[in-house]
Design a protein around this motif. Structure first.
Motif, PDB file in Angstrom:
ATOM      1  N   ARG A 120      -2.123  -1.643  -5.209  1.00  0.00           N
ATOM      2  CA  ARG A 120      -3.125  -2.569  -6.113  1.00  0.00           C
ATOM      3  C   ARG A 120      -3.572  -1.715  -7.390  1.00  0.00           C
ATOM      4  NH1 ARG A 120      -8.775  -2.183  -2.443  1.00  0.00           N
ATOM      5  NH2 ARG A 120      -8.816  -0.089  -1.861  1.00  0.00           N
ATOM      6  N   ILE A 155       0.312   6.544   4.774  1.00  0.00           N
ATOM      7  CA  ILE A 155       1.686   6.165   5.820  1.00  0.00           C
ATOM      8  C   ILE A 155       2.466   5.252   4.979  1.00  0.00           C
ATOM      9  CG2 ILE A 155       2.559   4.544   7.667  1.00  0.00           C
ATOM     10  CD1 ILE A 155      -0.470   5.723   8.962  1.00  0.00           C
ATOM     11  N   TYR A 199     -13.782  -2.372  12.275  1.00  0.00           N
ATOM     12  CA  TYR A 199     -12.508  -1.953  12.267  1.00  0.00           C
ATOM     13  C   TYR A 199     -11.702  -2.508  13.326  1.00  0.00           C
ATOM     14  CZ  TYR A 199      -8.367   1.056  11.588  1.00  0.00           C
ATOM     15  OH  TYR A 199      -6.996   1.658  11.424  1.00  0.00           O
ATOM     16  N   TRP A 216      -2.393   8.663  15.449  1.00  0.00           N
ATOM     17  CA  TRP A 216      -3.510   9.175  14.502  1.00  0.00           C
ATOM     18  C   TRP A 216      -2.868  10.183  13.837  1.00  0.00           C
ATOM     19  CZ3 TRP A 216      -7.847  12.871  16.627  1.00  0.00           C
ATOM     20  CH2 TRP A 216      -8.727  13.038  15.400  1.00  0.00           C
ATOM     21  N   VAL A 217      -3.089   9.667  12.413  1.00  0.00           N
ATOM     22  CA  VAL A 217      -2.026  10.368  11.443  1.00  0.00           C
ATOM     23  C   VAL A 217      -3.060  11.209  10.285  1.00  0.00           C
ATOM     24  CG1 VAL A 217      -0.076  10.095   9.699  1.00  0.00           C
ATOM     25  CG2 VAL A 217      -0.483   8.252  11.482  1.00  0.00           C
ATOM     26  N   ILE A 252       1.276  -3.261  10.527  1.00  0.00           N
ATOM     27  CA  ILE A 252       0.497  -1.834  11.098  1.00  0.00           C
ATOM     28  C   ILE A 252      -0.815  -2.210  11.461  1.00  0.00           C
ATOM     29  CG2 ILE A 252      -0.114   0.689  10.677  1.00  0.00           C
ATOM     30  CD1 ILE A 252       2.894  -0.166  10.294  1.00  0.00           C
ATOM     31  N   SER A 253      -1.004  -2.223  13.110  1.00  0.00           N
ATOM     32  CA  SER A 253      -2.437  -2.422  13.430  1.00  0.00           C
ATOM     33  C   SER A 253      -3.145  -0.988  13.858  1.00  0.00           C
ATOM     34  CB  SER A 253      -2.305  -3.433  14.602  1.00  0.00           C
ATOM     35  OG  SER A 253      -3.739  -3.716  15.163  1.00  0.00           O
ATOM     36  N   GLY A 268       0.713  -1.193  -0.021  1.00  0.00           N
ATOM     37  CA  GLY A 268      -0.029  -0.085   0.062  1.00  0.00           C
ATOM     38  C   GLY A 268       0.843   1.273  -0.076  1.00  0.00           C
ATOM     39  N   VAL A 269       1.867   1.383  -0.847  1.00  0.00           N
ATOM     40  CA  VAL A 269       2.568   2.558  -1.031  1.00  0.00           C
ATOM     41  C   VAL A 269       2.209   3.630  -1.909  1.00  0.00           C
ATOM     42  CG1 VAL A 269       4.635   1.312  -0.654  1.00  0.00           C
ATOM     43  CG2 VAL A 269       4.157   1.705  -2.888  1.00  0.00           C
ATOM     44  N   ASN A 270       0.830   3.629  -2.572  1.00  0.00           N
ATOM     45  CA  ASN A 270       0.362   4.694  -3.291  1.00  0.00           C
ATOM     46  C   ASN A 270       0.084   5.783  -2.618  1.00  0.00           C
ATOM     47  OD1 ASN A 270      -1.588   2.630  -2.704  1.00  0.00           O
ATOM     48  ND2 ASN A 270      -3.026   3.940  -3.999  1.00  0.00           N
ATOM     49  N   ARG A 271      -0.280   5.843  -1.379  1.00  0.00           N
ATOM     50  CA  ARG A 271      -0.754   7.060  -0.631  1.00  0.00           C
ATOM     51  C   ARG A 271      -0.703   6.752   1.054  1.00  0.00           C
ATOM     52  NH1 ARG A 271      -6.521   6.400   0.644  1.00  0.00           N
ATOM     53  NH2 ARG A 271      -7.374   4.676  -0.171  1.00  0.00           N
TER      54      ARG A 271
HETATM   55  N1  LIG Z   1      -4.262   7.245   9.739  1.00  0.00           N
HETATM   56  C1  LIG Z   1      -4.436   6.956  11.049  1.00  0.00           C
HETATM   57  O1  LIG Z   1      -4.714   7.757  11.825  1.00  0.00           O
HETATM   58  C2  LIG Z   1      -4.098   5.263  11.243  1.00  0.00           C
HETATM   59  C3  LIG Z   1      -4.406   5.088  12.655  1.00  0.00           C
HETATM   60  C4  LIG Z   1      -4.280   3.712  12.734  1.00  0.00           C
HETATM   61  C5  LIG Z   1      -3.966   2.726  12.035  1.00  0.00           C
HETATM   62  N2  LIG Z   1      -3.753   3.086  10.830  1.00  0.00           N
HETATM   63  C6  LIG Z   1      -3.400   2.046   9.827  1.00  0.00           C
HETATM   64  O2  LIG Z   1      -2.250   2.595   8.997  1.00  0.00           O
HETATM   65  C7  LIG Z   1      -2.449   1.782   7.641  1.00  0.00           C
HETATM   66  C8  LIG Z   1      -2.429   2.905   6.628  1.00  0.00           C
HETATM   67  O3  LIG Z   1      -3.485   3.646   6.836  1.00  0.00           O
HETATM   68  P1  LIG Z   1      -3.446   5.228   6.065  1.00  0.00           P
HETATM   69  O4  LIG Z   1      -3.631   6.223   7.188  1.00  0.00           O
HETATM   70  O5  LIG Z   1      -2.105   5.523   5.393  1.00  0.00           O
HETATM   71  O6  LIG Z   1      -4.521   4.955   5.185  1.00  0.00           O
HETATM   72  P2  LIG Z   1      -4.985   5.591   3.527  1.00  0.00           P
HETATM   73  O7  LIG Z   1      -4.304   6.847   3.612  1.00  0.00           O
HETATM   74  O8  LIG Z   1      -6.328   5.406   3.559  1.00  0.00           O
HETATM   75  O9  LIG Z   1      -4.046   4.252   2.802  1.00  0.00           O
HETATM   76  C9  LIG Z   1      -4.734   2.938   2.852  1.00  0.00           C
HETATM   77  C10 LIG Z   1      -3.568   2.182   2.072  1.00  0.00           C
HETATM   78  O10 LIG Z   1      -4.086   0.839   1.980  1.00  0.00           O
HETATM   79  C11 LIG Z   1      -4.042   0.506   0.494  1.00  0.00           C
HETATM   80  N3  LIG Z   1      -5.050  -0.646   0.518  1.00  0.00           N
HETATM   81  C12 LIG Z   1      -6.333  -0.683   0.881  1.00  0.00           C
HETATM   82  N4  LIG Z   1      -7.127  -1.918   0.602  1.00  0.00           N
HETATM   83  C13 LIG Z   1      -5.928  -2.586  -0.129  1.00  0.00           C
HETATM   84  C14 LIG Z   1      -6.047  -3.860  -0.852  1.00  0.00           C
HETATM   85  N5  LIG Z   1      -7.224  -4.733  -0.836  1.00  0.00           N
HETATM   86  N6  LIG Z   1      -4.806  -4.069  -1.207  1.00  0.00           N
HETATM   87  C15 LIG Z   1      -3.850  -3.518  -1.519  1.00  0.00           C
HETATM   88  N7  LIG Z   1      -3.640  -2.282  -0.783  1.00  0.00           N
HETATM   89  C16 LIG Z   1      -4.712  -1.777  -0.358  1.00  0.00           C
HETATM   90  C17 LIG Z   1      -4.753   1.726  -0.029  1.00  0.00           C
HETATM   91  O11 LIG Z   1      -4.560   1.525  -1.659  1.00  0.00           O
HETATM   92  P3  LIG Z   1      -6.018   2.051  -2.438  1.00  0.00           P
HETATM   93  O12 LIG Z   1      -5.400   3.530  -2.849  1.00  0.00           O
HETATM   94  O13 LIG Z   1      -5.764   1.337  -3.736  1.00  0.00           O
HETATM   95  O14 LIG Z   1      -7.206   2.017  -1.669  1.00  0.00           O
HETATM   96  C18 LIG Z   1      -3.710   2.666   0.448  1.00  0.00           C
HETATM   97  O15 LIG Z   1      -2.415   2.529  -0.145  1.00  0.00           O
HETATM   98  C19 LIG Z   1      -3.849   0.923   7.677  1.00  0.00           C
HETATM   99  O16 LIG Z   1      -3.479  -0.285   8.026  1.00  0.00           O
HETATM  100  C20 LIG Z   1      -4.174   1.833   8.696  1.00  0.00           C
HETATM  101  O17 LIG Z   1      -5.475   0.880   9.214  1.00  0.00           O
HETATM  102  C21 LIG Z   1      -3.947   4.505  10.278  1.00  0.00           C
END
Ligand SMILES: NC(=O)c1ccc[n+]([C@@H]2O[C@H](COP(=O)([O-])OP(=O)(O)OC[C@H]3O[C@@H](n4cnc5c(N)ncnc54)[C@H](OP(=O)(O)O)[C@@H]3O)[C@@H](O)[C@H]2O)c1
Length: 212
Positions: free
Chosen positions: A32, A12, A134, A166-167, A117-118, A7-10
């Motif tokens: 993906r 974290i 979730y 919380w990012v 990453i939970s 999941g490197v396209n956007r």
């Molecule tokens: N942001 C926060 O505050 C926070 C807090 C706690 C935990 N987390 C965890 O940190 C991780 C990254 O979160 P984020 O905030 O960076 O979220 P995000 O900006 O929504 O990015 C999510 C990433 O996961 C990818 N993804 C989703 N479904 C997928 C699939 N079926 N196959 C491959 N890639 C997939 C997305 O790709 P697409 O663009 O294709 O959807 C995107 O690259 C997650 O596991 C999230 O639960 C985040």
């Protein structure tokens, strides 16, 4: 060091990838949407086979299972449809397991590490209610990581589970506490520190142990 991140396209995942590239590590990123080196929808077993073939004979020092979804944000108690449960678990739990399973030979070859990453929302000691899907999926990812830590110890593979903070991302929203750079810097320090002595840990991005 060879680092693989899902999941490197956007979000974290993208910032972690940028930071590893900047410090000179070899980075294999998956997404993906076809925007990274490797196409991987983490729910698709045939794509996991393709990734394993692509990475054959390349030791992996660190696998970061980052890809995840938070589909039930804001659901009311009469919501939470069954297909939302299925999709969330397919990505947040099964997807993590399939990724690790596919790359086990590469991790064994390097005696590498796995970072899952939970979320703070995995914690059962902290139960403010809501977001049942979730929370349950991230709790399952925590359980998966802790049990893999036991089973992979003899392979020399350490497994850590992390709350990234919380990012401010699409998922976290603009009101979140910390920036992507703060999260990535903290997480990378945690991953560097992970060892067989600390395997099975559940930690915050800033190094504080997290309550289970
Ligand atoms: N942001 C926060 O505050 C926070 C807090 C706690 C935990 N987390 C965890 O940190 C991780 C990254 O979160 P984020 O905030 O960076 O979220 P995000 O900006 O929504 O990015 C999510 C990433 O996961 C990818 N993804 C989703 N479904 C997928 C699939 N079926 N196959 C491959 N890639 C997939 C997305 O790709 P697409 O663009 O294709 O959807 C995107 O690259 C997650 O596991 C999230 O639960 C985040």
């Amino acid at each position: 060091m060879h680092v693989v991140i899902t999941g490197v396209n956007r979000g974290i995942g993208r910032t972690l990838a940028d930071n590893y590239r900047a410090r000179g590590d070899k980075l294999t990123g998956t997404a993906r949407d076809g925007s990274a080196q490797v196409v991987l929808d983490v729910t698709d077993p045939s794509q996991h086979s393709d990734v394993a073939t692509y990475l054959a004979d390349q030791p992996v020092d660190l696998l970061i299972c980052n890809a995840g979804v938070y589909l039930d944000k804001g659901q009311s108690i009469d919501g939470y449809p069954a297909d939302m449960w299925a999709q969330s678990f397919a990505i947040n739990v099964t997807g993590v397991f399939l990724t690790i399973q596919a790359l086990l030979p590469n991790l064994r070859a390097a005696r590498g590490k796995i970072a899952i990453i939970s979320s703070t929302m995995a914690s059962h000691t902290r139960a403010p209610g809501g977001s049942y899907i979730y929370r349950a999926s991230k709790a399952a990812a925590l359980s998966l990581g802790r049990n893999l830590a036991t089973d992979l110890r003899d392979d020399g593979i350490a497994v850590g589970i992390y709350h990234p903070g919380w990012v401010r991302t699409d998922m976290g929203g603009p009101e979140a506490d910390i920036t992507l750079d703060q999260a990535a810097e903290g997480l990378i320090e945690r991953f560097d520190a992970l060892s067989l002595e600390t395997t099975g840990c559940f930690e915050n991005w800033d190094g504080r142990p997290h309550a289970y």
